[in-house]
Scaffold this motif. Structure first.
Motif, mmCIF file in Angstrom:
data_model
loop_
_atom_site.group_PDB
_atom_site.id
_atom_site.type_symbol
_atom_site.label_atom_id
_atom_site.label_comp_id
_atom_site.label_asym_id
_atom_site.label_seq_id
_atom_site.Cartn_x
_atom_site.Cartn_y
_atom_site.Cartn_z
ATOM 1 N N LYS A 139 105.927 80.105 106.566
ATOM 2 C CA LYS A 139 106.676 80.183 108.109
ATOM 3 C C LYS A 139 105.565 80.189 109.159
ATOM 4 C CE LYS A 139 110.168 82.942 110.194
ATOM 5 N NZ LYS A 139 111.059 84.065 110.257
ATOM 6 N N SER A 140 104.499 81.246 109.035
ATOM 7 C CA SER A 140 103.624 81.070 110.366
ATOM 8 C C SER A 140 102.603 79.840 110.288
ATOM 9 C CB SER A 140 102.631 82.455 109.736
ATOM 10 O OG SER A 140 102.141 82.255 108.657
ATOM 11 N N PHE A 141 102.396 79.190 109.213
ATOM 12 C CA PHE A 141 101.888 77.883 109.090
ATOM 13 C C PHE A 141 102.800 76.960 109.926
ATOM 14 C CE2 PHE A 141 102.486 74.052 106.702
ATOM 15 C CZ PHE A 141 101.311 73.290 107.242
ATOM 16 N N LEU A 142 103.807 76.652 109.516
ATOM 17 C CA LEU A 142 104.664 75.586 110.307
ATOM 18 C C LEU A 142 104.910 76.064 111.943
ATOM 19 C CD1 LEU A 142 106.100 73.060 109.958
ATOM 20 C CD2 LEU A 142 108.325 74.543 109.466
ATOM 21 N N LYS A 146 103.363 73.596 114.706
ATOM 22 C CA LYS A 146 104.306 72.944 115.492
ATOM 23 C C LYS A 146 104.185 73.327 117.096
ATOM 24 C CE LYS A 146 108.530 71.697 114.178
ATOM 25 N NZ LYS A 146 109.685 71.586 113.795
ATOM 26 N N LYS A 147 103.546 74.761 117.219
ATOM 27 C CA LYS A 147 103.169 75.022 118.568
ATOM 28 C C LYS A 147 101.831 74.377 119.070
ATOM 29 C CE LYS A 147 101.404 78.901 118.758
ATOM 30 N NZ LYS A 147 101.230 80.651 118.615
ATOM 31 N N LYS A 151 96.389 69.836 117.108
ATOM 32 C CA LYS A 151 95.268 70.516 117.090
ATOM 33 C C LYS A 151 94.449 70.824 115.823
ATOM 34 C CE LYS A 151 93.819 75.423 118.029
ATOM 35 N NZ LYS A 151 94.250 76.753 118.595
ATOM 36 N N TYR A 152 95.228 71.064 114.551
ATOM 37 C CA TYR A 152 94.651 71.086 113.442
ATOM 38 C C TYR A 152 94.647 69.811 112.537
ATOM 39 C CZ TYR A 152 95.637 76.060 114.824
ATOM 40 O OH TYR A 152 95.807 77.154 115.392
ATOM 41 N N SER A 153 93.363 69.845 111.812
ATOM 42 C CA SER A 153 93.196 68.860 110.852
ATOM 43 C C SER A 153 93.606 69.169 109.306
ATOM 44 C CB SER A 153 91.686 68.238 111.087
ATOM 45 O OG SER A 153 90.896 69.402 110.653
ATOM 46 N N GLY A 175 108.335 67.505 111.790
ATOM 47 C CA GLY A 175 108.098 67.010 113.099
ATOM 48 C C GLY A 175 106.785 67.502 113.469
ATOM 49 N N ALA A 176 105.881 68.180 112.450
ATOM 50 C CA ALA A 176 104.531 68.748 112.633
ATOM 51 C C ALA A 176 103.837 67.433 113.158
ATOM 52 C CB ALA A 176 104.149 69.593 111.637
#
Length: 322
Positions: A139-142, A146-147, A151-153, A175-176
């Motif tokens: 949950k916190s990863f998604l 998404k926020k 940014k992240y690879s 949608g990420a």
């Protein structure tokens, strides 16, 4: 008439010699080519099976690694080999589905350049994070990715590999947006994820599991039919609302096109016998994998189904090798 009879006898003699050569197979060591660097799941499963398979066939089965191109370089070498049973390859979703789906220049045709022999096992896949990553569970990863779109690879065994296209499938579903970093196999990608060079990785569970157990990586979600005994607190992708991504990875053996049926049948039977050994089964199942041990025909159907699924992702995401 005499000449025709002589020719007929000659042809029968030749056919008899060929049949004898095939029935006496193998008479020398067999190479089993792993199309990825050492250290990944493909390599792990190949090495678990190779020694007992060699004992069963009466000749050593020698594992050789040839990574690069998301598995395409090694797979192409297997496709170019003589169809004599002495050059076999490990086929994965990357080499027979995802990579061909994204790469129009791949140097082989999945459906005409290989002879499916047997699917050894199917393994779950996992999205895992470096422990320093902000998200500590699914949950916190998604929420984090998404926020912060782009940014992240995430690392994968290479462009067109299963790790690459499964994450693309995941992004399509959720949608990420993340940035892909390709490697020359799971081993190097895992090393960089553990070292913090990349925050995320989509990998096959067997190669990632030791790092997860040592808490050097954090498992966020798995692609498996149900929650795994080795990771009981980690949800499946079906549970979190991404059922299309909840796909297993297969590891099978193929030969080049034209591999004689009696050789195919002999290797298939030998592999299936090896996989009945409780000790061998345990070594594979301890990684979270499921034994498959199916027929050549069934394996061919599985290859076609996975190719179709990933070609759909490539088309929808407009993915290319560039």
């Amino acid at each position: 008439m005499i000449r025709r009879t002589a020719l007929t006898l000659g042809m029968l003699a030749l056919l008899g010699t060929t049949a004898h050569a095939q029935s006496s197979y193998p008479t020398k060591p067999i190479r089993l080519l792993v199309p990825f660097a050492a250290g990944g799941t493909t390599d792990l499963i190949a090495r678990v099976v190779a020694d007992p398979l060699g004992r069963e066939l009466g000749q050593p089965v020698v594992v050789e690694n040839k990574g690069g191109g998301g598995g395409a370089i090694g797979a192409a070498e297997t496709a170019r080999s003589a169809p004599d049973g002495y050059n076999l390859g490990v086929a994965t979703v990357s080499t027979t589905a995802t990579n061909p789906a994204i790469n129009p220049k791949i140097p082989y045709n999945v459906f005409t350049d290989f002879t499916p022999v047997v699917n050894i096992a199917a393994t779950p896949n996992v999205i895992a994070a470096n422990p320093q990553f902000a998200g500590k569970d699914y949950k916190s990863f998604l929420a984090e990715v998404k926020k912060n779109p782009g940014k992240y690879s995430f690392g994968s065994p290479g462009t067109g590999s299963i790790g690459h296209l499964m994450m693309e499938m995941f992004m399509l579903e959720t949608g990420a947006q993340m940035i892909h970093v390709p490697y020359r196999g799971s081993g190097p990608a895992l090393n960089d994820a553990v070292a913090g060079q990349i925050p995320l990785i989509f990998d096959n569970l067997p190669s990632a599991l030791p790092f997860i157990k040592e808490k050097r990586l954090t498992a966020l979600v798995v692609a498996a039919p149900q929650r795994l005994a080795v990771l009981p607190d980690v949800p499946t992708l079906a549970e979190v609302g991404a059922p299309n991504v909840n796909r297993m990875a297969y590891y099978g053996i193929v030969g080049p096109k034209g591999l004689p049926k009696d050789i195919v049948d002999k290797v298939n039977a030998a592999v299936r016998k090896v996989l009945k050994d409780p000790a061998i089964r345990k070594r594979i199942e301890d990684t979270g994998s499921l034994i498959v041990a199916d027929t050549p025909e069934k394996f061919a159907q599985e290859i076609k189904a996975e190719y179709t699924a990933y070609k759909n992702v490539v088309d929808k995401q407009k993915l290319t090798m560039d």
